[in-house]
Motif scaffolding. Sequence first.
Motif, PDB file in Angstrom:
ATOM      1  N   UNK A  47      14.899   3.410  28.256  1.00 51.27           N
ATOM      2  CA  UNK A  47      15.157   3.025  26.861  1.00 51.27           C
ATOM      3  C   UNK A  47      14.153   1.945  26.439  1.00 51.27           C
ATOM      4  N   UNK A  48      13.671   2.073  25.231  1.00 52.59           N
ATOM      5  CA  UNK A  48      12.814   1.029  24.667  1.00 52.59           C
ATOM      6  C   UNK A  48      13.297   0.709  23.257  1.00 52.59           C
ATOM      7  N   UNK A  49      12.984  -0.506  22.810  1.00 47.98           N
ATOM      8  CA  UNK A  49      13.314  -0.923  21.442  1.00 47.98           C
ATOM      9  C   UNK A  49      12.017  -1.206  20.706  1.00 47.98           C
ATOM     10  N   UNK A  50      11.766  -0.413  19.692  1.00 49.34           N
ATOM     11  CA  UNK A  50      10.578  -0.628  18.865  1.00 49.34           C
ATOM     12  C   UNK A  50      10.991  -1.302  17.566  1.00 49.34           C
ATOM     13  N   UNK A  51      10.272  -2.348  17.204  1.00 48.74           N
ATOM     14  CA  UNK A  51      10.581  -3.103  15.983  1.00 48.74           C
ATOM     15  C   UNK A  51       9.341  -3.206  15.114  1.00 48.74           C
ATOM     16  N   UNK A  52       9.567  -3.264  13.828  1.00 46.21           N
ATOM     17  CA  UNK A  52       8.458  -3.414  12.879  1.00 46.21           C
ATOM     18  C   UNK A  52       8.821  -4.478  11.855  1.00 46.21           C
ATOM     19  N   UNK A  53       7.947  -5.441  11.679  1.00 44.25           N
ATOM     20  CA  UNK A  53       8.121  -6.474  10.644  1.00 44.25           C
ATOM     21  C   UNK A  53       7.151  -6.207   9.506  1.00 44.25           C
ATOM     22  N   UNK A  54       7.671  -6.214   8.287  1.00 45.77           N
ATOM     23  CA  UNK A  54       6.819  -6.019   7.107  1.00 45.77           C
ATOM     24  C   UNK A  54       6.101  -7.341   6.816  1.00 45.77           C
ATOM     25  N   UNK A  55       4.809  -7.348   7.060  1.00 45.10           N
ATOM     26  CA  UNK A  55       4.026  -8.590   6.878  1.00 45.10           C
ATOM     27  C   UNK A  55       3.025  -8.431   5.728  1.00 45.10           C
ATOM     28  N   UNK A  56       3.330  -7.551   4.804  1.00 42.92           N
ATOM     29  CA  UNK A  56       2.386  -7.255   3.722  1.00 42.92           C
ATOM     30  C   UNK A  56       1.990  -8.508   2.962  1.00 42.92           C
ATOM     31  N   UNK A  57       2.991  -9.303   2.544  1.00 49.94           N
ATOM     32  CA  UNK A  57       2.688 -10.503   1.748  1.00 49.94           C
ATOM     33  C   UNK A  57       1.869 -11.506   2.555  1.00 49.94           C
ATOM     34  N   UNK A  58       2.247 -11.672   3.839  1.00 56.24           N
ATOM     35  CA  UNK A  58       1.498 -12.604   4.683  1.00 56.24           C
ATOM     36  C   UNK A  58       0.076 -12.103   4.905  1.00 56.24           C
ATOM     37  N   UNK A  59      -0.057 -10.811   5.116  1.00 56.91           N
ATOM     38  CA  UNK A  59      -1.369 -10.202   5.339  1.00 56.91           C
ATOM     39  C   UNK A  59      -2.268 -10.412   4.126  1.00 56.91           C
ATOM     40  N   UNK A  60      -1.705 -10.184   2.931  1.00 53.84           N
ATOM     41  CA  UNK A  60      -2.488 -10.364   1.709  1.00 53.84           C
ATOM     42  C   UNK A  60      -2.851 -11.831   1.502  1.00 53.84           C
ATOM     43  N   UNK A  61      -1.903 -12.713   1.812  1.00 58.19           N
ATOM     44  CA  UNK A  61      -2.175 -14.149   1.663  1.00 58.19           C
ATOM     45  C   UNK A  61      -3.291 -14.598   2.605  1.00 58.19           C
ATOM     46  N   UNK A  63      -5.666 -12.711   3.788  1.00 57.40           N
ATOM     47  CA  UNK A  63      -6.917 -12.161   3.271  1.00 57.40           C
ATOM     48  C   UNK A  63      -7.465 -12.997   2.129  1.00 57.40           C
ATOM     49  N   UNK A  64      -6.551 -13.430   1.242  1.00 53.44           N
ATOM     50  CA  UNK A  64      -6.966 -14.281   0.125  1.00 53.44           C
ATOM     51  C   UNK A  64      -7.501 -15.609   0.625  1.00 53.44           C
ATOM     52  N   UNK A  65      -6.839 -16.147   1.646  1.00 50.69           N
ATOM     53  CA  UNK A  65      -7.293 -17.421   2.223  1.00 50.69           C
ATOM     54  C   UNK A  65      -8.668 -17.256   2.856  1.00 50.69           C
ATOM     55  N   UNK A  66      -8.863 -16.152   3.547  1.00 50.41           N
ATOM     56  CA  UNK A  66     -10.148 -15.880   4.164  1.00 50.41           C
ATOM     57  C   UNK A  66     -11.248 -15.773   3.129  1.00 50.41           C
ATOM     58  N   UNK A  67     -10.948 -15.042   2.037  1.00 50.64           N
ATOM     59  CA  UNK A  67     -11.929 -14.907   0.959  1.00 50.64           C
ATOM     60  C   UNK A  67     -12.218 -16.258   0.319  1.00 50.64           C
ATOM     61  N   UNK A  68     -11.139 -17.053   0.157  1.00 45.26           N
ATOM     62  CA  UNK A  68     -11.299 -18.371  -0.447  1.00 45.26           C
ATOM     63  C   UNK A  68     -12.179 -19.263   0.427  1.00 45.26           C
ATOM     64  N   UNK A  69     -11.954 -19.196   1.752  1.00 46.44           N
ATOM     65  CA  UNK A  69     -12.758 -20.000   2.671  1.00 46.44           C
ATOM     66  C   UNK A  69     -14.222 -19.567   2.647  1.00 46.44           C
TER      67      UNK A  69
END
Length: 297
Positions: A47-61, A63-69
């Motif tokens: 048995x295994x437990x697979x989990x997924x966290x929605x990180x869309x907002x963090x991912x976009x933030x 990316x924006x921070x990277x572009x800003x830098x």
Amino acid sequence: ESEIETLFDKEERVNEGVYTVTTKSGDERKWDFSTSPLGKLPDGRKLILSMANDITERFEAENQLKKSKEKYKTVFENTGTATCIIEEDTTISLVNREFEELSGYPKEEIEGKGSWKDFVTDEDLERMKKYHQDRRKNEDEAPSRYEFDFVDKEDEIHHILLTIDMIPNTKKSVASLLDITNRKEIEDALRESEKKYQAITERSHDAIFVTDEDKILFVNDSTSELTGYGKEELLDKNWLELLHPEDRKKILEIDKQGRKGEEVPTRYEARILTKEGDISYCSQYCKFSLVFYRCYS
């Protein structure tokens, strides 16, 4: 399918990474997947437990921070003047190419190692240390623009116009250093030249005054003695008023031609009217709005 099968062989939690997932509505989301082993069933299956966290907002933030830098770094590197970031403990944490050129040091020898105090003359150091401390207590307590002497790697002095401000919500400051050494040398030379010029003109027995197109900007004592007017009376006076009416047209025409760059005589005769209406006959020498009168009767 083979990738999924390999997950059953893992004995500890595995971070699988971020994947793009398309939802039922057609939106694309960023999910961070991880898998953990849960043991075996009685029949031996794992048995295994697979989990997924929605990180869309963090991912976009991020990316924006990277572009800003990246944008900030581009601006920082291309300001056209030596620029640096200064930490609360006076360490220089970041410099651009112009700062390297000004200081004579590569950034590897400055960033995180050197202090701004290493580049300041002893005469300016205490004043600037106080500014550094005051600025971090209350930004308005220290000037954001002033001059100081900068010492480079070869111990050469550069006169610098410094512009400095705190970075919001930090104890860091960003400083821009404009090398005004040449301008300062020119200004000092001009001041020295003006002192010599004034000493010469004030001691001259010839009447000397400086004009623009019509106003008198400077007179020496001899001009005041010749005309009978006080110096304050002569300043801003139309210099043509000092000439005999019959000479004004001729002298004015010569003056206009000279200001246009045309070839004109530099010496000619003119009659000066004094404050009392008397006439003095003078030999005039004029060059670039500097007028000399030598009177002979």
